[in-house]
Scaffold this motif. Sequence first.
Motif, mmCIF file in Angstrom:
data_model
loop_
_atom_site.group_PDB
_atom_site.id
_atom_site.type_symbol
_atom_site.label_atom_id
_atom_site.label_comp_id
_atom_site.label_asym_id
_atom_site.label_seq_id
_atom_site.Cartn_x
_atom_site.Cartn_y
_atom_site.Cartn_z
ATOM 1 N N LEU A 88 0.821 -1.207 0.000
ATOM 2 C CA LEU A 88 0.000 0.000 0.000
ATOM 3 C C LEU A 88 0.857 1.259 0.000
ATOM 4 N N SER A 89 2.157 1.083 -0.059
ATOM 5 C CA SER A 89 3.053 2.231 -0.030
ATOM 6 C C SER A 89 3.136 2.862 -1.421
ATOM 7 N N GLY A 90 3.828 3.971 -1.496
ATOM 8 C CA GLY A 90 3.986 4.653 -2.774
ATOM 9 C C GLY A 90 5.224 4.240 -3.542
ATOM 10 N N ALA A 91 5.908 3.200 -3.070
ATOM 11 C CA ALA A 91 7.162 2.787 -3.712
ATOM 12 C C ALA A 91 7.188 1.274 -3.860
ATOM 13 N N ALA A 92 7.951 0.808 -4.851
ATOM 14 C CA ALA A 92 8.132 -0.627 -5.030
ATOM 15 C C ALA A 92 8.956 -1.187 -3.878
ATOM 16 N N VAL A 93 8.666 -2.435 -3.527
ATOM 17 C CA VAL A 93 9.418 -3.127 -2.487
ATOM 18 C C VAL A 93 9.902 -4.459 -3.055
ATOM 19 N N PRO A 94 10.894 -5.065 -2.455
ATOM 20 C CA PRO A 94 11.354 -6.357 -2.969
ATOM 21 C C PRO A 94 10.233 -7.392 -2.975
ATOM 22 N N SER A 95 10.168 -8.171 -4.032
ATOM 23 C CA SER A 95 9.148 -9.205 -4.121
ATOM 24 C C SER A 95 9.351 -10.228 -3.015
ATOM 25 N N PRO A 96 8.272 -10.597 -2.324
ATOM 26 C CA PRO A 96 8.418 -11.625 -1.295
ATOM 27 C C PRO A 96 8.655 -12.988 -1.941
ATOM 28 N N PRO A 97 9.334 -13.883 -1.243
ATOM 29 C CA PRO A 97 9.603 -15.201 -1.821
ATOM 30 C C PRO A 97 8.341 -16.048 -1.876
ATOM 31 N N GLY A 98 8.302 -16.987 -2.787
ATOM 32 C CA GLY A 98 7.185 -17.910 -2.888
ATOM 33 C C GLY A 98 6.615 -17.953 -4.289
ATOM 34 N N GLU A 99 5.846 -18.988 -4.535
ATOM 35 C CA GLU A 99 5.177 -19.157 -5.829
ATOM 36 C C GLU A 99 3.967 -18.239 -5.897
ATOM 37 N N VAL A 100 3.891 -17.430 -6.951
ATOM 38 C CA VAL A 100 2.768 -16.511 -7.104
ATOM 39 C C VAL A 100 1.529 -17.298 -7.546
ATOM 40 N N LEU A 101 0.513 -17.268 -6.699
ATOM 41 C CA LEU A 101 -0.769 -17.876 -7.048
ATOM 42 C C LEU A 101 -1.647 -16.912 -7.821
ATOM 43 N N LEU A 102 -1.616 -15.638 -7.417
ATOM 44 C CA LEU A 102 -2.448 -14.619 -8.063
ATOM 45 C C LEU A 102 -1.924 -13.250 -7.654
ATOM 46 N N SER A 103 -1.955 -12.310 -8.580
ATOM 47 C CA SER A 103 -1.570 -10.935 -8.265
ATOM 48 C C SER A 103 -2.592 -9.992 -8.867
#
Length: 551
Positions: A517-532
């Motif tokens: 919810l921030s105004g900046a990109a953050v490092p992607s969390p680890p794990g298999e993406v189920l849905l974005s």
Amino acid sequence: MAFVTDFSSHRSDWWRQAVVYQVYPRSFADADGDGLGDLRGVADRLHHLAALGVDALWLSPFYPSELADGGYDVIDHRDVDPRLGDLADFDAMAAEAHRLGLKVIVDVVPNHTSHRHAWFREALAAGPRSPARERYVFRDGRGPGGALPPTDWQSVFGGSAWQRVPDGQWYLHLFAREQPDLNWDRPEVREDFRTTLRFWADRGVDGFRVDVAHALAKDLVEPLRDLGMPEAAGEQALDRMPPGAHPFYDRDEVHEIYRDWRRLFDTYSPPRTAVAEAWVPGARRALYARPDELDQAFNFEYLQAGWDAEEIRAVITDSLAGARAVGASATWVLSNHDVVRHASRLMLPPGTDLDAWLLSGGRAPRVDERAGLRRARAATLLMLALPGSSYLYQGEELGLPEVADLPVEVLQDPVWEQTGRVRKGRDGCRVPLPWTTRGPSYGFGAAGAWLPQPPGFARYAVAAQDGVAGSTLELYRTALRLRRKLLEGEELVWEPASPPGVLSFARHDGWRCVANLSGAAVPSPPGEVLLSSVPLGDDGVLPPDTTVWLA
């Protein structure tokens, strides 16, 4: 990872983690081409709800009404407005819903009737201090000749909550003057509403949404008490008074009414359920959801929260704790028929006066529709990952924004006139749905719609999004399908080391939800993406206003 399904529509507690879709019938689908949505239109489009993957539909009022308040001014609680169909149409709609595996929830309006209700007409004819008037709240006025209202209580829609009748008495209406309040101290009022609940439950209705659930019990002992404050409509006064002490909102006596309803609901198999619309502080709201009362209560703190990670986290934590304390499940909602749609609302700066924004036609400030849709999609995935029930409002699965620039000459909401044209009202979230990209009402009906749809609605239409990868409609369908597989238990665990502005929590069996919810990109969390909520790149970052579900 293994997917575990812990949900069955055949369970008596199906509501605990259900996804419920609110249908505002006059704006959903018009089967007869008169410009007004109807029950046959609802029945014809139920396949849309089934394909979406919801568990139940909640029907806003469809009862006979002069539409002084969008159908909440009910002339007969046990019939269908002829403009929307008849009881046979309701039965056919409910049967089709059940055939498709959908539960049916109907709106009930116990606080008031229409001024055209047979009881109120009888009360006016019978005169002061008659038994017929005792069903409502009639009082003599104050001052010379009783020319002043009995108290300073204000209507939610503006102005005095009292209306004088020709014989000099005044009656109470917490909403529009066409909506006189019932007197729930009277046994015949209580018994008549038991009859109403049985009428719909016997027709197969699975549950009820209780309108203004916190207002039924009132302190009517003479002399009636003034509130003594400008905002005497009352809800703002709740946190300035001891719990249960307000003269007409959230009184302790209201809970005996719902305990009585619970005894009635439990005579059915499975028991009927209910959800309270109670605009009260969270700790008090949970009382309506106790096992011997209404099962659930709407979580308005969540709806009212801004796009702020810490604020939302606090609301989620408190809401889960409150529900758990009474044995209920939490509820989550982002939009409904009374509020600015969240695709627009969540983009407005904190502290924005929504009434002023609507009066500006949505121009002060302007909302970037594309950015608003992105934030709305992220908010939806966050909500659907939470334990408990989610309530969706028709059209949000299309990403519809608020129609803030409706011309004043087409407005229907009584708020506009009752407030002296200083509050535009709720019509902007009630504009009829677009089903197709063409036609006089984008497939809503064969002719025009009772509220005009903007040309931009074509790109949001069901036909424009159906089967289109990445569309908001397909995002909802995928999320609801995954949710059924992932759903287990009613707990979450906050991850302790999230970046500022990021919400991250773990659910059962190892899956997680992370919302930036921030105004900046953050490092992607680890794990298999189920849905974005939006497609993710290969740059190893989670962009702003994005939610992801991870295995």
